[in-house]
Write a protein that holds these residues in place. Sequence first.
Motif, PDB file in Angstrom:
ATOM      1  N   MET A 171      49.861  42.595  44.677  1.00 46.17           N
ATOM      2  CA  MET A 171      50.521  41.283  44.744  1.00 46.17           C
ATOM      3  C   MET A 171      49.729  40.266  43.933  1.00 46.17           C
ATOM      4  O   MET A 171      48.522  40.120  44.094  1.00 46.17           O
ATOM      5  CB  MET A 171      50.629  40.823  46.197  1.00 46.17           C
ATOM      6  CG  MET A 171      51.332  39.493  46.365  1.00 46.17           C
ATOM      7  SD  MET A 171      51.467  39.042  48.113  1.00 46.17           S
ATOM      8  CE  MET A 171      52.273  37.456  47.950  1.00 46.17           C
ATOM      9  N   LYS A 172      50.421  39.562  43.025  1.00 43.94           N
ATOM     10  CA  LYS A 172      49.740  38.600  42.153  1.00 43.94           C
ATOM     11  C   LYS A 172      49.368  37.348  42.930  1.00 43.94           C
ATOM     12  O   LYS A 172      50.096  36.884  43.801  1.00 43.94           O
ATOM     13  CB  LYS A 172      50.636  38.227  40.958  1.00 43.94           C
ATOM     14  CG  LYS A 172      50.845  39.387  39.986  1.00 43.94           C
ATOM     15  CD  LYS A 172      51.634  38.929  38.795  1.00 43.94           C
ATOM     16  CE  LYS A 172      51.776  40.040  37.770  1.00 43.94           C
ATOM     17  NZ  LYS A 172      52.511  41.188  38.261  1.00 43.94           N
ATOM     18  N   ASN A 173      48.219  36.820  42.585  1.00 43.28           N
ATOM     19  CA  ASN A 173      47.737  35.577  43.181  1.00 43.28           C
ATOM     20  C   ASN A 173      48.216  34.419  42.321  1.00 43.28           C
ATOM     21  O   ASN A 173      47.895  34.341  41.139  1.00 43.28           O
ATOM     22  CB  ASN A 173      46.203  35.609  43.243  1.00 43.28           C
ATOM     23  CG  ASN A 173      45.629  34.387  43.914  1.00 43.28           C
ATOM     24  OD1 ASN A 173      46.356  33.497  44.323  1.00 43.28           O
ATOM     25  ND2 ASN A 173      44.311  34.350  44.031  1.00 43.28           N
ATOM     26  N   ASN A 174      48.979  33.515  42.925  1.00 39.45           N
ATOM     27  CA  ASN A 174      49.556  32.398  42.168  1.00 39.45           C
ATOM     28  C   ASN A 174      48.607  31.221  42.028  1.00 39.45           C
ATOM     29  O   ASN A 174      48.988  30.171  41.526  1.00 39.45           O
ATOM     30  CB  ASN A 174      50.858  31.932  42.832  1.00 39.45           C
ATOM     31  CG  ASN A 174      51.946  32.987  42.722  1.00 39.45           C
ATOM     32  OD1 ASN A 174      52.030  33.673  41.712  1.00 39.45           O
ATOM     33  ND2 ASN A 174      52.752  33.115  43.764  1.00 39.45           N
ATOM     34  N   GLN A 175      47.369  31.372  42.516  1.00 39.10           N
ATOM     35  CA  GLN A 175      46.398  30.285  42.365  1.00 39.10           C
ATOM     36  C   GLN A 175      46.124  30.052  40.877  1.00 39.10           C
ATOM     37  O   GLN A 175      45.868  30.977  40.124  1.00 39.10           O
ATOM     38  CB  GLN A 175      45.100  30.652  43.080  1.00 39.10           C
ATOM     39  CG  GLN A 175      44.048  29.548  42.991  1.00 39.10           C
ATOM     40  CD  GLN A 175      42.754  29.958  43.653  1.00 39.10           C
ATOM     41  OE1 GLN A 175      42.682  31.030  44.227  1.00 39.10           O
ATOM     42  NE2 GLN A 175      41.745  29.128  43.567  1.00 39.10           N
ATOM     43  N   LYS A 176      46.201  28.814  40.429  1.00 38.69           N
ATOM     44  CA  LYS A 176      46.127  28.511  39.009  1.00 38.69           C
ATOM     45  C   LYS A 176      44.707  28.616  38.456  1.00 38.69           C
ATOM     46  O   LYS A 176      44.512  29.014  37.316  1.00 38.69           O
ATOM     47  CB  LYS A 176      46.676  27.106  38.749  1.00 38.69           C
ATOM     48  CG  LYS A 176      48.166  26.978  39.023  1.00 38.69           C
ATOM     49  CD  LYS A 176      48.642  25.573  38.703  1.00 38.69           C
ATOM     50  CE  LYS A 176      50.123  25.426  38.968  1.00 38.69           C
ATOM     51  NZ  LYS A 176      50.601  24.056  38.666  1.00 38.69           N
ATOM     52  N   HIS A 177      43.713  28.247  39.244  1.00 40.76           N
ATOM     53  CA  HIS A 177      42.357  28.116  38.726  1.00 40.76           C
ATOM     54  C   HIS A 177      41.517  29.344  39.073  1.00 40.76           C
ATOM     55  O   HIS A 177      41.487  29.796  40.215  1.00 40.76           O
ATOM     56  CB  HIS A 177      41.689  26.863  39.286  1.00 40.76           C
ATOM     57  CG  HIS A 177      42.450  25.607  38.987  1.00 40.76           C
ATOM     58  ND1 HIS A 177      42.447  25.011  37.750  1.00 40.76           N
ATOM     59  CD2 HIS A 177      43.256  24.849  39.760  1.00 40.76           C
ATOM     60  CE1 HIS A 177      43.202  23.931  37.771  1.00 40.76           C
ATOM     61  NE2 HIS A 177      43.712  23.820  38.971  1.00 40.76           N
ATOM     62  N   LEU A 178      40.824  29.844  38.080  1.00 43.28           N
ATOM     63  CA  LEU A 178      39.886  30.954  38.292  1.00 43.28           C
ATOM     64  C   LEU A 178      38.568  30.419  38.840  1.00 43.28           C
ATOM     65  O   LEU A 178      38.122  29.327  38.474  1.00 43.28           O
ATOM     66  CB  LEU A 178      39.628  31.685  36.980  1.00 43.28           C
ATOM     67  CG  LEU A 178      40.809  32.478  36.399  1.00 43.28           C
ATOM     68  CD1 LEU A 178      40.499  32.889  34.963  1.00 43.28           C
ATOM     69  CD2 LEU A 178      41.100  33.705  37.249  1.00 43.28           C
TER      70      LEU A 178
END
Length: 432
Positions: free
Chosen positions: A1-8
């Motif tokens: 499942m992809k993580n939609n958090q924008k910032h690494l």
Amino acid sequence: MKNNQKHLTLSERIIIEQSLNEGKSLKSIANQLHKDPTTISKEVRKHRTIKLRKDTSRIIKCDNSKECNIKHLCSKANCNDLCKNCSKYINCRMICKDYKPKTCGKLNKAPYVCNNCKSLGSCTYERWIYVAKYSDDCYHELLSSSREGINQMPEDIQKLDTLISPLIKKGQSLSHIYANHKTDICCSRRTLYKYIDRQLFSAKNIDLPRKVKYKPRKSGTNSRNISRNYRIGRTYDDFNKFLENSPEISVVEMDTVEGQKGGKVLLTLLFRKSTFMLAFLMDNKTQQCVNNVFSMLVQRLGVKVFKRLFPVILTDNGSEFQDPKSIEYGQNKDKLTNVFYCDSNCSWQKGMIEKNHEYIRFIVPKGRSFDMYNKNDITLMINNINSTARDSLNGSTPFQLSQMLLDNSLHKKLSLQEIAPDNVVLKPTLLK
């Protein structure tokens, strides 16, 4: 499942660097971090950096070497050879202002960096690598710089100035203004402080009372041999034990505010649950004057209402409060309240009333005499203070909470009235 958090995060960037060093593909790195592959691709291309060679004399090909016709870069006046063919000055990077390093064609496709390149030892191109720490530093620098400056149109700034500056000059705090005009203000209170600090409004920092630094308190040097018998059974530890047995009971903090030495003083009473404050003008800072105020309150409110409003009183060790029995017992020797004392030099134990005195000092600065004021002036001052919205009350005013938590006969019998939000004044001009 992809993580939609924008910032690494830095941890994720370290994983990217380690994976690139191991030769993993961008897609496998994206799957490991539960990110989209384009996110990893953009991150690597945006934050890759040149790795400087230890040997600065190493020849790196110029991107314009085939078309280059430059001559006379050396000191030889009679030399007509092309500089790129000169054996002495073949390192164009050191002498040519038009030098442009030739880039490796592998950098135009994934993984876009040289982290795991097998030809690094013999490579004559510039080395581009991905470093997690450098990437994270660039990210935070951009995050900070993108928030600098004024993100408002001039007409919006003018509109805010027209609304806020007149209220600030009345002595209102930004908390009070924001609580009553939140829908009209298009930014946060922190941003408003920045705008005032940058002089974008006609109101200045000097108009904000809390921008003024407090002077350090002077510590007393003289000690007096005073009997402490009045504290027996009424210490701060006794107070805490009393509250453990009656946790729902209402607590009232008591103190005095001096004007000039020897002149009139204020007796202040603050209800903890609502931060609602009362103030009474006394001719002197004496036990008799304090007793007179309590006798007046019992007479006006009645014994039942007084008991309900003032079940517990917490005060300091001032000489004017050292006759607790006169406060606790009425004329008929009926116990009306319980008086307790803070520890010596521990004003924080009744910190709410100490903090609330700040509002009094906005209107009557320290050192100014109370002799010129009467009972109506003090009532007007208290009405404005109690009508000021507080952050600690979630934008409500002490007056609003007091109407829900206290007996409403208190307001009527002491002539206490709520002031409209925009009419609140916390400046000395209020009493002029």
